[in-house]
Scaffold this active site. Sequence first.
Site, PDB file in Angstrom:
ATOM      1  N   VAL A 265       0.741  -1.240  -0.027  1.00 17.68           N
ATOM      2  CA  VAL A 265      -0.031  -0.002  -0.112  1.00 17.68           C
ATOM      3  C   VAL A 265       0.768   1.318   0.025  1.00 17.68           C
ATOM      4  O   VAL A 265       0.186   2.538  -0.169  1.00 17.68           O
ATOM      5  CB  VAL A 265      -0.895   0.055   1.209  1.00 17.68           C
ATOM      6  CG1 VAL A 265      -2.073  -0.888   1.077  1.00 17.68           C
ATOM      7  CG2 VAL A 265      -0.176  -0.173   2.568  1.00 17.68           C
TER       8      VAL A 265
ATOM      9  N   GLY B 102       8.653   3.774  -0.563  1.00 17.29           N
ATOM     10  CA  GLY B 102       9.466   4.905  -0.490  1.00 17.29           C
ATOM     11  C   GLY B 102      10.773   4.355  -0.332  1.00 17.29           C
ATOM     12  O   GLY B 102      11.295   3.448  -0.407  1.00 17.29           O
TER      13      GLY B 102
ATOM     14  N   GLY C 189      11.339   2.016   2.539  1.00 12.33           N
ATOM     15  CA  GLY C 189      11.180   0.720   2.585  1.00 12.33           C
ATOM     16  C   GLY C 189       9.726   0.429   1.959  1.00 12.33           C
ATOM     17  O   GLY C 189       9.107   1.090   0.937  1.00 12.33           O
ATOM     18  N   ILE C 190       8.882  -0.257   2.465  1.00 16.08           N
ATOM     19  CA  ILE C 190       7.569  -0.793   1.986  1.00 16.08           C
ATOM     20  C   ILE C 190       6.546  -0.656   3.075  1.00 16.08           C
ATOM     21  O   ILE C 190       6.868  -1.102   4.466  1.00 16.08           O
ATOM     22  CB  ILE C 190       7.475  -1.900   1.008  1.00 16.08           C
ATOM     23  CG1 ILE C 190       7.645  -3.207   1.854  1.00 16.08           C
ATOM     24  CG2 ILE C 190       8.216  -1.952  -0.184  1.00 16.08           C
ATOM     25  CD1 ILE C 190       7.176  -4.427   1.238  1.00 16.08           C
ATOM     26  N   VAL C 191       5.110  -0.414   2.966  1.00 15.18           N
ATOM     27  CA  VAL C 191       4.247  -0.658   4.069  1.00 15.18           C
ATOM     28  C   VAL C 191       3.068  -1.703   3.035  1.00 15.18           C
ATOM     29  O   VAL C 191       2.786  -1.485   1.929  1.00 15.18           O
ATOM     30  CB  VAL C 191       3.604   0.556   4.194  1.00 15.18           C
ATOM     31  CG1 VAL C 191       2.350   0.142   5.140  1.00 15.18           C
ATOM     32  CG2 VAL C 191       4.497   1.584   5.029  1.00 15.18           C
TER      33      VAL C 191
ATOM     34  N   LYS D  11       4.758  -1.951   8.263  1.00 10.70           N
ATOM     35  CA  LYS D  11       5.897  -1.036   7.654  1.00 10.70           C
ATOM     36  C   LYS D  11       7.107  -1.701   7.983  1.00 10.70           C
ATOM     37  O   LYS D  11       7.747  -1.952   8.732  1.00 10.70           O
ATOM     38  CB  LYS D  11       5.833   0.283   8.294  1.00 10.70           C
ATOM     39  CG  LYS D  11       7.018   1.330   7.674  1.00 10.70           C
ATOM     40  CD  LYS D  11       6.778   2.796   8.322  1.00 10.70           C
ATOM     41  CE  LYS D  11       7.648   3.697   7.531  1.00 10.70           C
ATOM     42  NZ  LYS D  11       7.711   5.092   8.058  1.00 10.70           N
TER      43      LYS D  11
ATOM     44  N   ASP E 197       7.211  15.910   8.581  1.00 12.41           N
ATOM     45  CA  ASP E 197       6.762  15.509   7.355  1.00 12.41           C
ATOM     46  C   ASP E 197       5.219  15.476   7.280  1.00 12.41           C
ATOM     47  O   ASP E 197       4.761  14.531   6.728  1.00 12.41           O
ATOM     48  CB  ASP E 197       7.388  14.043   7.063  1.00 12.41           C
ATOM     49  CG  ASP E 197       7.383  13.929   5.354  1.00 12.41           C
ATOM     50  OD1 ASP E 197       7.238  15.085   4.749  1.00 12.41           O
ATOM     51  OD2 ASP E 197       7.689  12.914   4.864  1.00 12.41           O
TER      52      ASP E 197
END
Length: 402
Positions: free
Chosen positions: A69, A72, A75-77, A92, A188
């Site tokens: 989903v 970046g 890494g990944i989620v 995550k 952020d």
Amino acid sequence: MDQPAPAPEPMLLDAQPPAAVACDKKQQEGEAPYAEGNDAVTGHIISTTIGGKNGEPKRTISYMAERVVGTGSFGIVFQAKCLETGETVAIKKVLQDRRYKNRELQLMRAMDHPNVISLKHCFFSTTSRDELFLNLVMEYVPETLYRVLKHYSNANHRMPLIYVKLYMYQLFRGLAYIHTVPGVCHRDVKPQNVLVDPLTHQVKLCDFGSAKTLVPGEPNISYICSRYYRAPELIFGATEYTTSIDIWSAGCVLAELLLGQPLFPGESAVDQLVEIIKVLGTPTREEIRCMNPNYTEFRFPQIKAHPWHKVFHKRMPPEAIDLASRLLQYSPSLRCTALDACAHPFFDELREPNARLPNGRPFPPLFNFKHELANSSQELISRLIPEHVRRQATHNFFNTGS
């Protein structure tokens, strides 16, 4: 496109995480266990052990990775389902340097608020190349504010004001909590990092990969925060900034929800400053000094501020314009705090006794404040918690015999 924020400053790791020590919210000091079923991608099953402290029995928990989903530089989620309970979670997965603690994990363990994503537990996994990954298991919230806004933009509609109020109020409530209780700056804030439950319309601030506890006098990196939402002091290279950089970012998010597009769509760091100057005008020497004292002799082209009522369309409520103007100030100390923003008249509709969602359902909880009100004045508290809520709380208190 937004530039990715750099990796946060590392924290030294005290020791390698032992394989059999659990890591859930009740075990603040524990390290994460390792998992079987590494290189997790869609369809893979990951098993890990949780519990085993404070008399809790150890138990194995397994997750089926369902779909990615988010991706970046971190890494990944991925969305996953717990095979034991059927619960959907977000995991995550970030590459972990064995020499350092993961700051995001340390911060998430310390946070507990309805408008902040919650950490369920975490575990380490390794790959065939002996890479170490930290997996943060979090509650799953299906939508982002970015996608919700895009839905309206694609249909050539503006987001209804009631939803702008509801989403922004909850974002400010989450910021008020992280700024005051754990003392964390998110660094952020942007629509992509604001999760929305499409059924309840509850909002949760997520992605603490750039977040940091700011210590006065201690320098921080200035190349932080995605470009459209980057406070001007960061563009000026300030390293001793405060949590008010999040307030600027939230002001940019508010303006974007009202306009249907980013207020300051800079194509580079310099262009970002140009976009800001086109609206706020050229900063005065004093404003520049407040952002970064090293730039006071720098000569900027003299541009007059664009009136706020002309930035937005004619039918925009004056309260919305007033709030945006209080958030988007050059001088960080002049920006209102997140709690002050929550108390702003723009959100008064949410405090009305019979206020509900357009479909008639109740709002998500809006007044269950936690410790963030500890140092607030009675006047501010009375503006934040409406009388009908205070009356109900008193009624419940006496009826339960507390």
